[in-house]
Design an enzyme around this catalytic site. Structure first.
Site, PDB file in Angstrom:
ATOM      1  N   ALA A   1      -7.729  -4.067  -6.973  1.00 61.17           N
ATOM      2  CA  ALA A   1      -6.258  -4.544  -7.877  1.00 61.17           C
ATOM      3  C   ALA A   1      -6.387  -4.805  -6.659  1.00 61.17           C
ATOM      4  O   ALA A   1      -5.927  -3.291  -5.752  1.00 61.17           O
ATOM      5  CB  ALA A   1      -5.893  -3.777  -7.936  1.00 61.17           C
TER       6      ALA A   1
ATOM      7  N   THR B   1       0.672   0.386  -1.947  1.00 62.10           N
ATOM      8  CA  THR B   1      -0.771  -0.031  -3.212  1.00 62.10           C
ATOM      9  C   THR B   1       0.040  -0.529  -4.001  1.00 62.10           C
ATOM     10  O   THR B   1       1.020  -0.737  -4.339  1.00 62.10           O
ATOM     11  CB  THR B   1      -1.220   1.464  -2.927  1.00 62.10           C
ATOM     12  OG1 THR B   1      -2.488   1.403  -3.742  1.00 62.10           O
ATOM     13  CG2 THR B   1      -0.327   2.426  -3.388  1.00 62.10           C
ATOM     14  N   ASN B   2      -0.998  -0.130  -5.534  1.00 57.67           N
ATOM     15  CA  ASN B   2      -0.988  -0.442  -6.733  1.00 57.67           C
ATOM     16  C   ASN B   2      -1.148   0.396  -7.607  1.00 57.67           C
ATOM     17  O   ASN B   2      -1.395   1.493  -7.550  1.00 57.67           O
ATOM     18  CB  ASN B   2      -1.378  -1.915  -7.211  1.00 57.67           C
ATOM     19  CG  ASN B   2      -2.769  -1.659  -7.046  1.00 57.67           C
ATOM     20  OD1 ASN B   2      -3.798  -1.115  -7.372  1.00 57.67           O
ATOM     21  ND2 ASN B   2      -2.967  -2.684  -5.726  1.00 57.67           N
ATOM     22  N   ARG B   3      -1.082   0.659  -8.963  1.00 51.12           N
ATOM     23  CA  ARG B   3      -1.004   1.392  -9.836  1.00 51.12           C
ATOM     24  C   ARG B   3      -2.722   1.816 -10.036  1.00 51.12           C
ATOM     25  O   ARG B   3      -3.105   2.293 -10.422  1.00 51.12           O
ATOM     26  CB  ARG B   3      -0.681   1.392 -11.140  1.00 51.12           C
ATOM     27  CG  ARG B   3       1.016   1.331 -10.780  1.00 51.12           C
ATOM     28  CD  ARG B   3       1.764   1.218 -12.733  1.00 51.12           C
ATOM     29  NE  ARG B   3       3.245   1.107 -12.073  1.00 51.12           N
ATOM     30  CZ  ARG B   3       3.879   2.247 -12.424  1.00 51.12           C
ATOM     31  NH1 ARG B   3       3.466   3.778 -12.039  1.00 51.12           N
ATOM     32  NH2 ARG B   3       5.255   1.842 -11.997  1.00 51.12           N
ATOM     33  N   SER B   4      -4.000   0.699  -9.443  1.00 53.64           N
ATOM     34  CA  SER B   4      -5.110   0.857 -10.327  1.00 53.64           C
ATOM     35  C   SER B   4      -5.547   2.161  -9.305  1.00 53.64           C
ATOM     36  O   SER B   4      -5.799   2.952  -8.238  1.00 53.64           O
ATOM     37  CB  SER B   4      -5.767  -0.339  -9.065  1.00 53.64           C
ATOM     38  OG  SER B   4      -7.467  -0.054  -9.215  1.00 53.64           O
TER      39      SER B   4
END
Length: 411
Positions: free
Chosen positions: A284, A218-221
């Site tokens: 994102a 995943t990512n930081r969104s």
């Protein structure tokens, strides 16, 4: 004096601190600028300044615990609905704590809890050590997340007899913030009326691509920007569908669909695009996913052994929608960048066949993932880039939708 607040309804909430006497200055300043001013006070505030003084200056009855009890109507709800702007000044540490935790044990906190106005401003005043306390700062952070704006305390001579940060901000600074927000709200609200009845589809959050049953890429969104866009579109009267990877609190009439992975999100978007007027890709989306996720939890094989993941590209949601859009449909994408923001946003605009790209440098202070504020540059074909922020994500969302209206008007 120019009537910059002509016919605006301003509710001044006065709490109990030595700075309460400055409420007289605020009432005068708002009245001089053409505003209708009403005041609500805590019992503690009345020990510093009589309600009658503020009633005379505002030419309106002041709401207190005593007058609430004597009234035959639900006065605090009526007053909350009346206000175009809510100003808590001075705001004590005690009242900030109550507001942050949704407590309503006096008429002022009851009124604040009943207010739905988007223009909510707090101007704290207290001892410097109380202001710097971790609990107070935590409460202020939560209030910002709840949509309150802050006019920071000033540094000056405190009641304790020394110079420090904690004084109520200057009257002119508080009034200027109220003016700025009301002017901005009026301009944006007028522009967004065009969206009433339109179907708007928005994506939000960072997609989650499974590695095994317990892990994912995943990512930081956080999804905050997408949810802010949904709220702004909903307020404008649009029919809003939000396709998100995370569930967050939002207005009940926003249709929320949860789609965690890029493939699931694309499927949901394509289902909704049949009758959509505007698509905004704020999520994102992970560029890659595992070709074959593990069916069981991956165990560590040894102290020195690594793990190789076989990744394949995810579908490009924005490009897929952009290339397939029907005449009249508006497609907006986001570009989260760490350098060359404008160049990358312009390149993305062309490659994705989008009508606008909202670029944001996630390395900037007050911008990027999991922030309550943002700083963006909106890029459209053959138009000068439009910069917005730093501002709350809700105000950024309104500015983005304002550009969407302009695009529709040019078609």
């Amino acid at each position: 004096m120019k009537k910059t607040l002509s016919d605006k309804n301003i509710l001044l909430a006065v709490t109990g601190g030595i700075a309460a006497y400055k409420a007289t200055e605020l009432v005068r300043a708002f009245v001089k600028r053409g505003a209708n001013v009403k005041v609500v006070m805590t019992p503690s505030a009345e020990t510093f300044i009589p309600a009658k003084t503020l009633a005379i200056l505002s030419k309106q009855d002041v709401l207190t615990d005593e007058t609430q009890e004597a009234s035959s109507e639900v006065a605090h709800v009526k007053l909350a609905r009346w206000a175009d702007a809510l100003v808590v000044a001075p705001a004590t540490a005690n009242t900030l704590a109550k507001m942050a935790n949704g407590l309503a044990d006096n008429v002022l906190t009851e009124t604040l809890l009943a207010s739905a106005t988007p223009v909510k401003i707090i101007a704290p005043a207290m001892n410097d050590q109380m202001w710097g306390n971790a609990a107070t700062q935590r409460n202020v952070k939560r209030l910002r997340q709840d949509g309150y704006s802050l006019v920071e305390p000033a540094t000056g001579f405190l009641a304790e007899g020394y110079e420090a940060k904690g004084r109520l901000a200057e009257t002119k600074d508080i009034v200027s913030e109220v003016e700025r927000q009301l002017v901005e709200k009026t301009a944006l609200d007028n522009g967004l009326a065009h969206l009433a009845g339109q179907k708007i589809v928005i994506t939000a959050g960072g997609t989650r691509e499974p590695i095994d049953p317990v892990r994912f890429l995943t990512n930081r969104s956080s999804g905050k920007m997408g949810y802010a866009l949904a709220e702004a579109a909903n307020t404008a009267g649009a029919d809003v569908t939000l396709i998100a990877t995370v569930q967050r609190d939002c207005s009940a009439n926003i249709n929320v669909r949860i789609a965690e992975s890029a493939e699931a999100m694309l499927q949901a978007v394509q289902e909704e695009m049949v009758d959509t007027n505007v698509f905004i890709s704020a999520a994102a989306v992970s560029d890659y996913r595992l070709k074959e996720p593990f069916t069981d939890k991956v165990k560590k094989q040894g102290d020195d052994d690594g793990l190789t993941l076989n990744l394949v590209q995810n579908p490009d949601i924005l490009k897929t929608v952009g290339m397939a859009k029907k005449p009249g449909q508006i497609v907006v994408g986001f570009a989260a960048e760490t350098k060359d923001l404008l160049a990358n946003a312009k390149a993305k605009l062309s490659k994705k066949n989008a009508d606008m790209i909202v670029g944001n440098d996630v390395t900037k202070a007050g911008a990027g993932f999991d922030q309550d504020t943002n700083v963006v540059t909106m890029v459209r074909p053959e138009q000068d880039p439009v910069e917005e922020g730093p501002a709350s994500k809700l105000n950024i969302a309104k500015a983005i939708l304002n550009q969407v209206v302009k695009i529709q008007e040019m078609q």
